[in-house]
Each structure stands twice: as structure tokens, then as C-alpha cells.
Design a protein around this motif. Structure first.
Motif, short mmCIF file in Angstrom:
data_model
loop_
_atom_site.label_atom_id
_atom_site.label_comp_id
_atom_site.label_asym_id
_atom_site.label_seq_id
_atom_site.Cartn_x
_atom_site.Cartn_y
_atom_site.Cartn_z
N PRO A 51 0.82 -1.21 0.00
CA PRO A 51 0.00 0.00 0.00
C PRO A 51 0.86 1.26 0.00
O PRO A 51 1.89 1.32 0.64
CB PRO A 51 -0.80 -0.11 1.30
CG PRO A 51 -0.56 -1.47 1.84
CD PRO A 51 0.63 -2.04 1.15
N GLY A 52 0.40 2.24 -0.74
CA GLY A 52 1.09 3.54 -0.75
C GLY A 52 2.28 3.60 -1.68
O GLY A 52 2.92 4.63 -1.80
N THR A 53 2.62 2.52 -2.35
CA THR A 53 3.76 2.50 -3.26
C THR A 53 3.29 2.83 -4.67
O THR A 53 2.32 2.27 -5.15
CB THR A 53 4.42 1.11 -3.27
OG1 THR A 53 4.80 0.79 -1.95
CG2 THR A 53 5.63 1.09 -4.17
N LYS A 54 4.00 3.74 -5.33
CA LYS A 54 3.67 4.01 -6.73
C LYS A 54 4.09 2.79 -7.53
O LYS A 54 5.13 2.21 -7.31
CB LYS A 54 4.42 5.25 -7.22
CG LYS A 54 3.91 6.51 -6.55
CD LYS A 54 4.18 7.70 -7.43
CE LYS A 54 3.70 8.93 -6.74
NZ LYS A 54 2.44 9.39 -7.25
N THR A 55 3.24 2.38 -8.46
CA THR A 55 3.49 1.13 -9.17
C THR A 55 3.51 1.35 -10.67
O THR A 55 3.03 2.35 -11.18
CB THR A 55 2.40 0.09 -8.85
OG1 THR A 55 1.15 0.61 -9.26
CG2 THR A 55 2.37 -0.25 -7.39
N ASN A 73 4.56 16.88 -13.76
CA ASN A 73 5.85 17.46 -14.15
C ASN A 73 6.84 17.59 -13.00
O ASN A 73 7.68 18.48 -13.01
CB ASN A 73 5.61 18.82 -14.79
CG ASN A 73 4.93 19.78 -13.85
OD1 ASN A 73 4.70 19.48 -12.68
ND2 ASN A 73 4.60 20.97 -14.34
N LYS A 74 6.74 16.70 -12.02
CA LYS A 74 7.64 16.74 -10.86
C LYS A 74 8.29 15.38 -10.66
O LYS A 74 7.82 14.38 -11.18
CB LYS A 74 6.85 17.14 -9.62
CG LYS A 74 6.24 18.53 -9.72
CD LYS A 74 5.34 18.81 -8.52
CE LYS A 74 4.72 20.17 -8.57
NZ LYS A 74 3.98 20.47 -9.80
N SER A 75 9.34 15.36 -9.87
CA SER A 75 10.05 14.10 -9.67
C SER A 75 9.18 13.04 -8.99
O SER A 75 9.38 11.84 -9.21
CB SER A 75 11.32 14.32 -8.85
OG SER A 75 11.00 14.79 -7.56
N ASP A 76 8.21 13.46 -8.18
CA ASP A 76 7.35 12.48 -7.51
C ASP A 76 6.05 12.21 -8.27
O ASP A 76 5.16 11.51 -7.79
CB ASP A 76 7.06 12.91 -6.08
CG ASP A 76 6.30 14.22 -5.99
OD1 ASP A 76 6.23 14.95 -7.00
OD2 ASP A 76 5.77 14.52 -4.90
N ASP A 77 5.94 12.77 -9.46
CA ASP A 77 4.79 12.55 -10.34
C ASP A 77 5.22 12.98 -11.74
O ASP A 77 5.00 14.10 -12.16
CB ASP A 77 3.59 13.37 -9.87
CG ASP A 77 2.34 13.14 -10.71
OD1 ASP A 77 2.30 12.13 -11.43
OD2 ASP A 77 1.43 13.97 -10.64
N CYS A 78 5.86 12.06 -12.46
CA CYS A 78 6.52 12.41 -13.71
C CYS A 78 6.01 11.56 -14.87
O CYS A 78 6.21 10.36 -14.91
CB CYS A 78 8.03 12.22 -13.55
SG CYS A 78 8.98 12.70 -14.99
N TRP A 79 5.34 12.25 -15.81
CA TRP A 79 4.93 11.63 -17.05
C TRP A 79 5.70 12.29 -18.18
O TRP A 79 6.04 13.47 -18.10
CB TRP A 79 3.44 11.83 -17.31
CG TRP A 79 2.51 11.11 -16.40
CD1 TRP A 79 2.80 10.46 -15.22
CD2 TRP A 79 1.10 10.97 -16.58
NE1 TRP A 79 1.66 9.94 -14.67
CE2 TRP A 79 0.60 10.24 -15.49
CE3 TRP A 79 0.22 11.40 -17.56
CZ2 TRP A 79 -0.74 9.92 -15.36
CZ3 TRP A 79 -1.11 11.09 -17.44
CH2 TRP A 79 -1.60 10.35 -16.36
N THR A 91 8.33 6.12 -11.01
CA THR A 91 9.12 5.15 -10.23
C THR A 91 10.52 4.94 -10.79
O THR A 91 11.35 4.30 -10.15
CB THR A 91 8.39 3.79 -10.14
OG1 THR A 91 8.17 3.29 -11.46
CG2 THR A 91 7.07 3.94 -9.40
N TYR A 92 10.78 5.47 -11.97
CA TYR A 92 12.10 5.30 -12.61
C TYR A 92 13.01 6.52 -12.41
O TYR A 92 14.22 6.40 -12.59
CB TYR A 92 11.90 5.04 -14.11
CG TYR A 92 13.18 4.77 -14.85
CD1 TYR A 92 13.91 3.60 -14.64
CD2 TYR A 92 13.67 5.69 -15.77
CE1 TYR A 92 15.07 3.35 -15.32
CE2 TYR A 92 14.85 5.44 -16.47
CZ TYR A 92 15.55 4.28 -16.23
OH TYR A 92 16.71 4.03 -16.91
#
Length: 137
Positions: A51-55, A73-79, A91-92
Motif C-alpha cells: 500500500p502507498g507505493t507508486k506502481t 511534471n515533478k520528480s514524484d509525479d513524472c509523465w 518510479t524510474y
């Protein structure tokens, strides 16, 4: 003894032996690469039970608009967008061999950078693990 053996062989035999050896080396390298990517996929997919892990997202969704991608557009949410497809590489980011350069086009089209000379062809196998959908037209 080795030199005498080589001298006794005909040129075509030597060339054939070299070609067969190179093909074998290439096959082994491909197998190792595929195994490494398979292990990586299994590792990322196994994180989904925590739980709570980005997958890693394994199914395609979307299409996504450029405006939607731009929100990530951020390191903790990057597409990123590459060749009309959308990838969630969140996650990469920390594993990227080029460091934070992966964030240069976070939320935007990264096609030019991805196709740069710094990336080996095997990088596309890794990138495929992060595909989440297509960019809407």
C-alpha cells in the motif's frame, strides 16, 4: 598449438568460426537483456501489493491530452511523451542513469532526448514498461 591449428584451417573455416562465435555471444547478450527486463517487470509489479507505493501501470488507458500530461511534471509525479505515447516514469526517476536529466521535459514531449545518442537501444525495452497510453490528437 593454437597458432598451428589456426594456420592449418582454411580462411572460410576461420571466418565461419568467428561468425558462429559472434552470433552465440549476441544471443547470450539478448537473453541476459530480456531476463533483466523480465526481472524488472516482476519487481515493479510486485510492488503493487505494498500500500502507498507508486506502481508500474501494466494496462493502457487514455488517450491523454497534452494538458493532462503537463500536470505530471515533478520528480514524484513524472509523465513524459515519447513518439505520441504517454509514459508514467515516476518510479524510474531515481534510477535514471542520467540523473535528473529525465526531468528536463517532465510533463512534456521527451522524444528528442529519448532518441539521443546517450541512450542504448535496450532503453526502449525499459521505457515500454512505463507506457500508460496514447497522446490524444
Amino acid at each position: 598449438p593454437m597458432l598451428e591449428l589456426l594456420q592449418s584451417l582454411k580462411t572460410w573455416e576461420v571466418v565461419t568460426a568467428i561468425v558462429v562465435s559472434l552470433v552465440g555471444i549476441f544471443a547470450i547478450a539478448q537473453s541476459l537483456s530480456l531476463n533483466r527486463n523480465s526481472d524488472r517487470r516482476n519487481t515493479l509489479e510486485s510492488k503493487s501489493t505494498n500500500p502507498g507505493t507508486k506502481t508500474l501501470k501494466t494496462s493502457l488507458t487514455g488517450p491523454f491530452s497534452a494538458e493532462e500530461v503537463a500536470k505530471h511534471n515533478k520528480s514524484d509525479d513524472c509523465w513524459i511523451i515519447v513518439d505520441g505515447f504517454v509514459y508514467d516514469v515516476t518510479t524510474y526517476v531515481d534510477e535514471h542513469p542520467g540523473g535528473d536529466s529525465i526531468l528536463n521535459n517532465a510533463g512534456r514531449d521527451s522524444s528528442e532526448g529519448v532518441h539521443g545518442p546517450q541512450h542504448p537501444v535496450s532503453m526502449f525495452d525499459v521505457l515500454a514498461l512505463y507506457k500508460i497510453g496514447e497522446l490524444s490528437k
